[in-house]
Design a protein around this motif. Sequence first.
Motif, PDB file in Angstrom:
ATOM      1  N   VAL A 123       0.814  -1.210   0.000  1.00  7.57           N
ATOM      2  CA  VAL A 123       0.000   0.000   0.000  1.00  7.57           C
ATOM      3  C   VAL A 123       0.855   1.271   0.000  1.00  7.57           C
ATOM      4  O   VAL A 123       0.488   2.273  -0.610  1.00  7.57           O
ATOM      5  CB  VAL A 123      -0.947   0.010   1.226  1.00  7.57           C
ATOM      6  N   PHE A 124       2.009   1.267   0.653  1.00  9.34           N
ATOM      7  CA  PHE A 124       2.819   2.472   0.813  1.00  9.34           C
ATOM      8  C   PHE A 124       4.129   2.390   0.043  1.00  9.34           C
ATOM      9  O   PHE A 124       4.816   1.364   0.053  1.00  9.34           O
ATOM     10  CB  PHE A 124       3.145   2.706   2.296  1.00  9.34           C
ATOM     11  N   ARG A 125       4.487   3.506  -0.601  1.00  7.80           N
ATOM     12  CA  ARG A 125       5.760   3.652  -1.301  1.00  7.80           C
ATOM     13  C   ARG A 125       6.395   4.976  -0.879  1.00  7.80           C
ATOM     14  O   ARG A 125       5.740   6.014  -0.873  1.00  7.80           O
ATOM     15  CB  ARG A 125       5.567   3.643  -2.809  1.00  7.80           C
ATOM     16  N   VAL A 126       7.677   4.937  -0.543  1.00  7.93           N
ATOM     17  CA  VAL A 126       8.458   6.127  -0.225  1.00  7.93           C
ATOM     18  C   VAL A 126       9.267   6.483  -1.470  1.00  7.93           C
ATOM     19  O   VAL A 126       9.946   5.627  -2.041  1.00  7.93           O
ATOM     20  CB  VAL A 126       9.402   5.872   0.971  1.00  7.93           C
ATOM     21  N   VAL A 127       9.195   7.745  -1.894  1.00 14.42           N
ATOM     22  CA  VAL A 127       9.868   8.208  -3.106  1.00 14.42           C
ATOM     23  C   VAL A 127      10.769   9.389  -2.741  1.00 14.42           C
ATOM     24  O   VAL A 127      10.325  10.338  -2.106  1.00 14.42           O
ATOM     25  CB  VAL A 127       8.846   8.652  -4.170  1.00 14.42           C
ATOM     26  N   VAL A 128      12.043   9.318  -3.160  1.00 14.20           N
ATOM     27  CA  VAL A 128      12.992  10.418  -2.965  1.00 14.20           C
ATOM     28  C   VAL A 128      13.603  10.729  -4.324  1.00 14.20           C
ATOM     29  O   VAL A 128      14.079   9.821  -5.013  1.00 14.20           O
ATOM     30  CB  VAL A 128      14.095  10.045  -1.956  1.00 14.20           C
ATOM     31  N   ASN A 129      13.566  12.010  -4.743  1.00  8.18           N
ATOM     32  CA  ASN A 129      14.105  12.423  -6.033  1.00  8.18           C
ATOM     33  C   ASN A 129      15.058  13.591  -5.879  1.00  8.18           C
ATOM     34  O   ASN A 129      14.823  14.494  -5.066  1.00  8.18           O
ATOM     35  CB  ASN A 129      12.988  12.875  -6.985  1.00  8.18           C
ATOM     36  N   TYR A 130      16.116  13.593  -6.679  1.00 11.47           N
ATOM     37  CA  TYR A 130      16.985  14.751  -6.842  1.00 11.47           C
ATOM     38  C   TYR A 130      16.802  15.209  -8.282  1.00 11.47           C
ATOM     39  O   TYR A 130      16.979  14.432  -9.218  1.00 11.47           O
ATOM     40  CB  TYR A 130      18.455  14.405  -6.596  1.00 11.47           C
ATOM     41  N   GLN A 131      16.399  16.471  -8.465  1.00  9.33           N
ATOM     42  CA  GLN A 131      16.122  17.002  -9.795  1.00  9.33           C
ATOM     43  C   GLN A 131      16.967  18.233 -10.029  1.00  9.33           C
ATOM     44  O   GLN A 131      17.052  19.120  -9.174  1.00  9.33           O
ATOM     45  CB  GLN A 131      14.647  17.357  -9.924  1.00  9.33           C
ATOM     46  N   ALA A 132      17.614  18.298 -11.208  1.00  9.07           N
ATOM     47  CA  ALA A 132      18.460  19.436 -11.543  1.00  9.07           C
ATOM     48  C   ALA A 132      18.432  19.670 -13.041  1.00  9.07           C
ATOM     49  O   ALA A 132      18.217  18.749 -13.831  1.00  9.07           O
ATOM     50  CB  ALA A 132      19.899  19.178 -11.096  1.00  9.07           C
ATOM     51  N   SER A 133      18.688  20.905 -13.422  1.00  8.74           N
ATOM     52  CA  SER A 133      18.831  21.255 -14.823  1.00  8.74           C
ATOM     53  C   SER A 133      20.096  20.600 -15.365  1.00  8.74           C
ATOM     54  O   SER A 133      21.104  20.512 -14.662  1.00  8.74           O
ATOM     55  CB  SER A 133      18.929  22.776 -14.976  1.00  8.74           C
TER      56      SER A 133
END
Length: 150
Positions: A123-133
């Motif tokens: 049921v649960f998902r942990v999402v971590v993102n690093y976003q850059a140009s």
Amino acid sequence: MLLGPGTLDVGASGGYSIDDGVTIPNTAMSYSGTRALFQADAQYETERWLVAGALHAADLEHDGPTVPETEAQSPVGYYVTGGLNVHDRHQVLARLEGYAPDTPGSSPDDQLVLGYNYDASSVFRVVVNYQASTEDLAEGFLTGRLQMAF
């Protein structure tokens, strides 16, 4: 196959409209003219790998008193994603995405996204993102969220 047996999903869509004074999402402008919209996407997933991509394009033919009818705009957007299931319930991903608005004075916006997903349960998902140009990878930002399936 290079990645092994898996599942391939593909999709495509399109649309056409004649508009008079509508607001286009993510813009502050009122639009009058004709719009043709196109989209295609594909995703291939195996037990260990994920490869996905999409292309979105439009052909906007403006009309009205302030814009010559012959002036056209052809924005294009895309993404390409690769993912790897590194361990049970742990996934790392890399995505290159871009958008070229095709408007005077604008420049394409290409982004790199590095991600980590942890499936805490069904049921649960942990999402971590690093976003850059892609112009300056050191000036990115980190986001996190908790997703819940209903």
